[in-house]
Design an enzyme around this catalytic site. Structure first.
Site, PDB file in Angstrom:
ATOM      1  N   CYS A  78       0.815  -1.227   0.000  1.00  0.00           N
ATOM      2  CA  CYS A  78       0.000   0.000   0.000  1.00  0.00           C
ATOM      3  C   CYS A  78       0.842   1.267   0.000  1.00  0.00           C
ATOM      4  O   CYS A  78       0.333   2.343  -0.307  1.00  0.00           O
ATOM      5  CB  CYS A  78      -0.926   0.008   1.207  1.00  0.00           C
ATOM      6  SG  CYS A  78      -1.892  -1.489   1.365  1.00  0.00           S
ATOM      7  N   CYS A 136     -13.803   0.924   6.765  1.00  0.00           N
ATOM      8  CA  CYS A 136     -12.771   0.253   5.954  1.00  0.00           C
ATOM      9  C   CYS A 136     -12.594   0.940   4.615  1.00  0.00           C
ATOM     10  O   CYS A 136     -13.573   1.367   3.994  1.00  0.00           O
ATOM     11  CB  CYS A 136     -13.193  -1.194   5.654  1.00  0.00           C
ATOM     12  SG  CYS A 136     -13.500  -2.191   7.110  1.00  0.00           S
ATOM     13  N   SER A 137     -11.359   0.978   4.123  1.00  0.00           N
ATOM     14  CA  SER A 137     -11.161   1.296   2.711  1.00  0.00           C
ATOM     15  C   SER A 137     -11.606   0.070   1.920  1.00  0.00           C
ATOM     16  O   SER A 137     -11.749  -1.016   2.471  1.00  0.00           O
ATOM     17  CB  SER A 137      -9.697   1.631   2.436  1.00  0.00           C
ATOM     18  OG  SER A 137      -8.877   0.525   2.751  1.00  0.00           O
ATOM     19  N   ILE A 174     -12.049  -1.943  -2.190  1.00  0.00           N
ATOM     20  CA  ILE A 174     -11.328  -2.393  -3.381  1.00  0.00           C
ATOM     21  C   ILE A 174     -11.539  -1.310  -4.443  1.00  0.00           C
ATOM     22  O   ILE A 174     -12.683  -0.892  -4.669  1.00  0.00           O
ATOM     23  CB  ILE A 174     -11.899  -3.752  -3.856  1.00  0.00           C
ATOM     24  CG1 ILE A 174     -11.810  -4.799  -2.723  1.00  0.00           C
ATOM     25  CG2 ILE A 174     -11.227  -4.244  -5.125  1.00  0.00           C
ATOM     26  CD1 ILE A 174     -10.409  -5.069  -2.199  1.00  0.00           C
ATOM     27  N   HIS A 190      -8.837   3.171  -2.372  1.00  0.00           N
ATOM     28  CA  HIS A 190      -7.446   2.794  -2.082  1.00  0.00           C
ATOM     29  C   HIS A 190      -6.914   1.840  -3.143  1.00  0.00           C
ATOM     30  O   HIS A 190      -6.808   0.632  -2.911  1.00  0.00           O
ATOM     31  CB  HIS A 190      -7.397   2.166  -0.683  1.00  0.00           C
ATOM     32  CG  HIS A 190      -6.028   1.771  -0.231  1.00  0.00           C
ATOM     33  ND1 HIS A 190      -4.858   2.323  -0.739  1.00  0.00           N
ATOM     34  CD2 HIS A 190      -5.626   0.849   0.705  1.00  0.00           C
ATOM     35  CE1 HIS A 190      -3.816   1.768  -0.147  1.00  0.00           C
ATOM     36  NE2 HIS A 190      -4.243   0.868   0.723  1.00  0.00           N
TER      37      HIS A 190
HETATM   38  C1  LIG Z   1     -13.946  -4.525   3.864  1.00  0.00           C
HETATM   39  C2  LIG Z   1     -14.091  -5.553   2.769  1.00  0.00           C
HETATM   40  C3  LIG Z   1     -13.745  -6.955   3.309  1.00  0.00           C
HETATM   41  C4  LIG Z   1     -15.559  -5.515   2.293  1.00  0.00           C
HETATM   42  O1  LIG Z   1     -15.725  -6.382   1.215  1.00  0.00           O
HETATM   43  P1  LIG Z   1     -17.201  -6.907   0.842  1.00  0.00           P
HETATM   44  O2  LIG Z   1     -17.799  -7.526   2.053  1.00  0.00           O
HETATM   45  O3  LIG Z   1     -17.052  -7.722  -0.402  1.00  0.00           O
HETATM   46  O4  LIG Z   1     -18.026  -5.591   0.606  1.00  0.00           O
HETATM   47  P2  LIG Z   1     -18.346  -4.835  -0.748  1.00  0.00           P
HETATM   48  O5  LIG Z   1     -17.086  -4.332  -1.386  1.00  0.00           O
HETATM   49  O6  LIG Z   1     -19.234  -5.666  -1.582  1.00  0.00           O
HETATM   50  O7  LIG Z   1     -19.141  -3.565  -0.234  1.00  0.00           O
HETATM   51  C5  LIG Z   1     -20.446  -3.668   0.295  1.00  0.00           C
HETATM   52  C6  LIG Z   1     -21.147  -2.334   0.111  1.00  0.00           C
HETATM   53  O8  LIG Z   1     -20.514  -1.353   0.923  1.00  0.00           O
HETATM   54  C7  LIG Z   1     -20.070  -0.267   0.131  1.00  0.00           C
HETATM   55  N1  LIG Z   1     -18.780   0.204   0.688  1.00  0.00           N
HETATM   56  C8  LIG Z   1     -17.655  -0.512   0.864  1.00  0.00           C
HETATM   57  N2  LIG Z   1     -16.704   0.247   1.406  1.00  0.00           N
HETATM   58  C9  LIG Z   1     -17.233   1.468   1.572  1.00  0.00           C
HETATM   59  C10 LIG Z   1     -16.732   2.699   2.082  1.00  0.00           C
HETATM   60  N3  LIG Z   1     -15.477   2.835   2.516  1.00  0.00           N
HETATM   61  N4  LIG Z   1     -17.557   3.755   2.091  1.00  0.00           N
HETATM   62  C11 LIG Z   1     -18.823   3.661   1.635  1.00  0.00           C
HETATM   63  N5  LIG Z   1     -19.363   2.528   1.145  1.00  0.00           N
HETATM   64  C12 LIG Z   1     -18.561   1.441   1.125  1.00  0.00           C
HETATM   65  C13 LIG Z   1     -19.905  -0.850  -1.264  1.00  0.00           C
HETATM   66  O9  LIG Z   1     -20.028   0.132  -2.253  1.00  0.00           O
HETATM   67  C14 LIG Z   1     -21.057  -1.828  -1.308  1.00  0.00           C
HETATM   68  O10 LIG Z   1     -22.241  -1.108  -1.553  1.00  0.00           O
HETATM   69  P3  LIG Z   1     -23.466  -1.784  -2.395  1.00  0.00           P
HETATM   70  O11 LIG Z   1     -23.872  -2.992  -1.590  1.00  0.00           O
HETATM   71  O12 LIG Z   1     -24.492  -0.699  -2.429  1.00  0.00           O
HETATM   72  O13 LIG Z   1     -22.885  -2.128  -3.720  1.00  0.00           O
HETATM   73  C15 LIG Z   1     -13.157  -5.267   1.540  1.00  0.00           C
HETATM   74  O14 LIG Z   1     -13.526  -4.043   0.938  1.00  0.00           O
HETATM   75  C16 LIG Z   1     -11.707  -5.168   1.986  1.00  0.00           C
HETATM   76  O15 LIG Z   1     -11.031  -6.185   2.077  1.00  0.00           O
HETATM   77  N6  LIG Z   1     -11.233  -3.954   2.286  1.00  0.00           N
HETATM   78  C17 LIG Z   1      -9.872  -3.741   2.763  1.00  0.00           C
HETATM   79  C18 LIG Z   1      -8.932  -3.611   1.594  1.00  0.00           C
HETATM   80  C19 LIG Z   1      -7.532  -3.668   2.105  1.00  0.00           C
HETATM   81  O16 LIG Z   1      -7.143  -4.530   2.865  1.00  0.00           O
HETATM   82  N7  LIG Z   1      -6.691  -2.731   1.658  1.00  0.00           N
HETATM   83  C20 LIG Z   1      -5.363  -2.634   2.157  1.00  0.00           C
HETATM   84  C21 LIG Z   1      -5.408  -1.918   3.449  1.00  0.00           C
HETATM   85  S1  LIG Z   1      -3.843  -1.674   4.208  1.00  0.00           S
END
Ligand SMILES: CC(C)(COP(=O)(O)OP(=O)(O)OC[C@H]1O[C@@H](n2cnc3c(N)ncnc32)[C@H](O)[C@@H]1OP(=O)(O)O)[C@@H](O)C(=O)NCCC(=O)NCCS
Length: 392
Positions: free
Chosen positions: A88, A211-212, A214, A338
């Site tokens: 990152c 959370c941030s 994808i 991110h």
């Molecule tokens: C948190 C996480 C597990 C969620 O994944 P998921 O359960 O598949 O969730 P989704 O991406 O399908 O998101 C679900 C909903 O929330 C929304 N959403 C997700 N993150 C959001 C945010 N930060 N702000 C607003 N809305 C958000 C999505 O748009 C989606 O909306 P929808 O249902 O209307 O389409 C995944 O995004 C993740 O792994 N994030 C961390 C990434 C990471 O590790 N980066 C490196 C960091 S050091």
């Protein structure tokens, strides 16, 4: 020989989220946005090209990426070109690489371009890609992904300092509101504390709005040696100080208390000393809020407040417009998205705009000193401090 180095151009792809094209298209668009930001710079002047990307081999089936990306960007580097991959933090490490090359006299004008295509058709493949960034044998194989690691940090901070879920949520509401003023952000819709608390649980105490996500996206900056920078723009943004430090990789081996990131404090203090400033001098900061808890611990480790006071810092508006230091005016990773390799470069683009008074409705009044903090894993920190031409 050490020369002064400045940002002279910067731009991002137009809308972060699911990108309707390939990694090649992201690179081309980011490079064009960067050149468009400064018409005095011609592509054939670029001597160096640093490409920042975490898994192009997996998401675009492309290796040998530095010369490939240079061609996509329309430049032919003749002094230095390489790819930087530091998870990152890749973008900020790329900027430090360009800084080193220019400061040492190896090159005068270098483009740093970060690009990531994280969305691939199969969601399980996305998760597998993310699992390559943690210790494969000890963490990846057991599913110890970033959300889990940062949830453990949040639990430790709550236990040790009494930080609350509402305080975590306030980081998210601030950054979502800031993202609503940023045309390229992935999540431009403001939300309330109640919305954050009611959003989908991910790993306790983090909810999805903590959370941030994808993200596909790209960003590029151009750095120049001082004399050339003055020819290329009337408003160069100088690098005043920088440092990088790591205290470990595998979560179990990190010596710090998970609630206190002393290694970030060491990196920040070295960068402040090099810049000749104190934390209170920073007007605007782009910090790595991959999760809401990160921003709270970073306030403390960057010296904006004392250890344990990060929750109160956000709750009392100290990190918002009108407060002590405006943190994440473009919406941070939580609001803006991110795209791993692009994030640190996009943070620099924002500081570049802020210190030139070009940030539109996000403008921080009288911003003269800006700080970028990028994080890789949970214990590797990259800090760059920038100053407007008035402070050099
Ligand atoms: C948190 C996480 C597990 C969620 O994944 P998921 O359960 O598949 O969730 P989704 O991406 O399908 O998101 C679900 C909903 O929330 C929304 N959403 C997700 N993150 C959001 C945010 N930060 N702000 C607003 N809305 C958000 C999505 O748009 C989606 O909306 P929808 O249902 O209307 O389409 C995944 O995004 C993740 O792994 N994030 C961390 C990434 C990471 O590790 N980066 C490196 C960091 S050091």
């Amino acid at each position: 020989m050490t020369r002064k180095v400045a940002l002279v151009a910067g731009g991002t792809t137009s809308k972060w989220g699911v990108y309707p094209g390939t990694l090649r298209d992201i690179i081309s668009e980011a490079a064009k946005a960067c050149f468009d930001s400064n018409p005095r710079i011609k592509a054939d002047q670029i001597q160096g090209f640093i490409f920042c990307s975490v898994f192009p081999e997996r998401s675009a089936y492309q290796s040998h990426t530095a010369p490939w990306a240079a061609e996509c960007a329309g430049v032919k580097p003749n002094r230095i070109f390489c790819r930087v991959e530091n998870m990152c933090g890749s973008g900020t490490v790329g900027i430090r690489t360009a800084y080193t090359a220019i400061a040492s006299g190896l090159a005068d004008l270098v483009m740093v371009l970060g690009a990531e295509k994280m969305f691939v058709p199969n969601p399980q493949e996305i998760m597998l890609n993310m699992l390559t960034g943690v210790d494969r044998e000890w963490e990846g194989s057991t599913g110890l992904t970033a959300p889990v690691q940062f949830a453990l940090a949040a639990q430790a901070h709550m236990r040790k300092y009494g930080t609350t879920e509402e305080q975590l949520a306030l980081v998210s509401t601030k950054n979502h509101l800031n993202a609503s003023r940023n045309p390229y952000s992935q999540f431009p819709k403001p939300c309330t504390v109640a919305d954050v608390l009611a959003s989908k649980p991910v790993t306790s105490p983090l909810k999805i709005f903590d959370c941030s996500s994808i993200t596909d996206g790209g960003a590029a900056v151009i750095l120049a040696a001082e004399e050339l920078a003055k020819e290329l723009t009337d408003n160069p943004v100088y690098i005043l100080g920088t440092c990088q430090a790591a205290s470990g990789f595998n979560y179990a081996n990190i010596p710090d208390d998970w609630a206190d990131w002393d290694v970030l404090n060491q990196a920040a203090q070295t960068a402040y000393k090099m810049a000749g400033i104190k934390p209170k001098d920073v007007d605007v900061a782009e910090v790595h809020d991959c999760f809401s808890i990160s921003e709270i611990i970073e306030y403390e480790a960057l010296g904006f407040c004392l250890k344990g006071e990060g929750g109160n810092f956000v709750a009392s508006g100290c990190s918002d417009y009108g407060g002590q230091v405006v943190v994440n005016p473009r919406g941070g990773l939580i609001g803006c998205g991110h795209p791993l390799g692009a994030t640190g470069v996009a943070q620099a683009v924002e500081v570049f705009r802020q210190l030139r008074n070009e940030a539109g409705e996000r403008q921080v009044a009288n911003a003269k000193i800006g700080l970028n903090h990028n994080l890789s894993g949970i214990a590797e920190h990259h800090v760059v401090i920038y100053g407007s031409k008035e402070v050099l």
